[in-house]
Scaffold this motif. Structure first.
Motif, PDB file in Angstrom:
ATOM      1  N   HIS A  82       0.838  -1.199   0.195  1.00 35.66           N
ATOM      2  CA  HIS A  82       0.092  -0.268  -0.005  1.00 35.66           C
ATOM      3  C   HIS A  82       1.109   1.108  -0.005  1.00 35.66           C
ATOM      4  N   VAL A  83       1.947   1.135   0.761  1.00 34.98           N
ATOM      5  CA  VAL A  83       3.118   2.310   0.499  1.00 34.98           C
ATOM      6  C   VAL A  83       3.915   2.116  -0.967  1.00 34.98           C
ATOM      7  N   ILE A  84       4.696   1.203  -0.832  1.00 33.71           N
ATOM      8  CA  ILE A  84       5.949   1.203  -2.322  1.00 33.71           C
ATOM      9  C   ILE A  84       5.484   0.967  -3.468  1.00 33.71           C
ATOM     10  N   ASP A 109      -1.908   7.206  -6.164  1.00 38.81           N
ATOM     11  CA  ASP A 109      -1.078   7.745  -5.656  1.00 38.81           C
ATOM     12  C   ASP A 109      -2.141   8.094  -3.935  1.00 38.81           C
ATOM     13  N   LYS A 110      -3.347   8.568  -4.386  1.00 39.84           N
ATOM     14  CA  LYS A 110      -4.173   8.167  -3.052  1.00 39.84           C
ATOM     15  C   LYS A 110      -4.656   6.800  -2.082  1.00 39.84           C
ATOM     16  N   GLU A 111      -4.065   5.438  -2.707  1.00 40.35           N
ATOM     17  CA  GLU A 111      -3.516   4.513  -2.270  1.00 40.35           C
ATOM     18  C   GLU A 111      -2.505   4.285  -1.128  1.00 40.35           C
ATOM     19  N   HIS A 163      -1.101   7.523  -0.339  1.00 40.72           N
ATOM     20  CA  HIS A 163      -1.549   7.822   0.975  1.00 40.72           C
ATOM     21  C   HIS A 163      -1.938   7.771   2.053  1.00 40.72           C
ATOM     22  N   GLN A 164      -3.543   6.803   1.620  1.00 40.95           N
ATOM     23  CA  GLN A 164      -3.890   6.289   2.233  1.00 40.95           C
ATOM     24  C   GLN A 164      -2.790   4.826   3.463  1.00 40.95           C
ATOM     25  N   GLY A 165      -1.996   4.324   3.138  1.00 37.56           N
ATOM     26  CA  GLY A 165      -1.900   3.259   2.964  1.00 37.56           C
ATOM     27  C   GLY A 165      -0.500   3.963   4.385  1.00 37.56           C
ATOM     28  N   GLY A 166       0.387   4.554   4.099  1.00 35.64           N
ATOM     29  CA  GLY A 166       0.831   5.925   4.781  1.00 35.64           C
ATOM     30  C   GLY A 166       0.260   5.900   6.204  1.00 35.64           C
ATOM     31  N   GLU A 167      -0.824   6.660   5.882  1.00 35.02           N
ATOM     32  CA  GLU A 167      -1.974   7.550   7.196  1.00 35.02           C
ATOM     33  C   GLU A 167      -1.971   6.403   8.175  1.00 35.02           C
ATOM     34  N   GLU A 168      -2.530   4.834   7.061  1.00 37.73           N
ATOM     35  CA  GLU A 168      -2.578   4.164   8.049  1.00 37.73           C
ATOM     36  C   GLU A 168      -2.040   3.367   8.535  1.00 37.73           C
TER      37      GLU A 168
END
Length: 90
Positions: free
Chosen positions: A64-66, A71-73, A75-80
């Motif tokens: 979800h980040v790498i 880009d939306k996913e 950002h969301q993966g990083g926030e999670e």
């Protein structure tokens, strides 16, 4: 498909091993085992849970980040992950 779904059997096997370790602690306490033995078993469970946590976190970061689909996913993966790390550090 979620990374936890793809790795479900492996993750469930780890959870079952942890469950068995916890049951071992319960048995040791019921049998009035020496405190050092109980502490060793608790340390083992802690290590197993930490390993499971690290594996799921790593898979989340990879999916979800790498390598997210957009880009939306990402950002969301990083926030999670920020939320999870904060909860983990408490």
């Amino acid at each position: 498909m979620s990374h936890t779904s793809r790795e479900k059997s492996k993750l469930i096997a780890r959870v079952r091993r942890i469950k068995g370790q916890l049951e071992g602690i319960e048995r040791a306490l019921e049998a009035d085992a020496a405190c050092v033995e109980v502490l060793r078993q608790i340390a083992s469970v802690r290590g197993a849970v930490s390993g499971l946590t690290a594996e799921v976190m790593e898979d989340h970061l990879r999916e979800h980040v790498i390598a997210p689909s957009d880009d939306k996913e990402r950002h969301q993966g990083g926030e999670e992950m920020i939320e999870v790390i904060r909860a983990y550090m408490k």
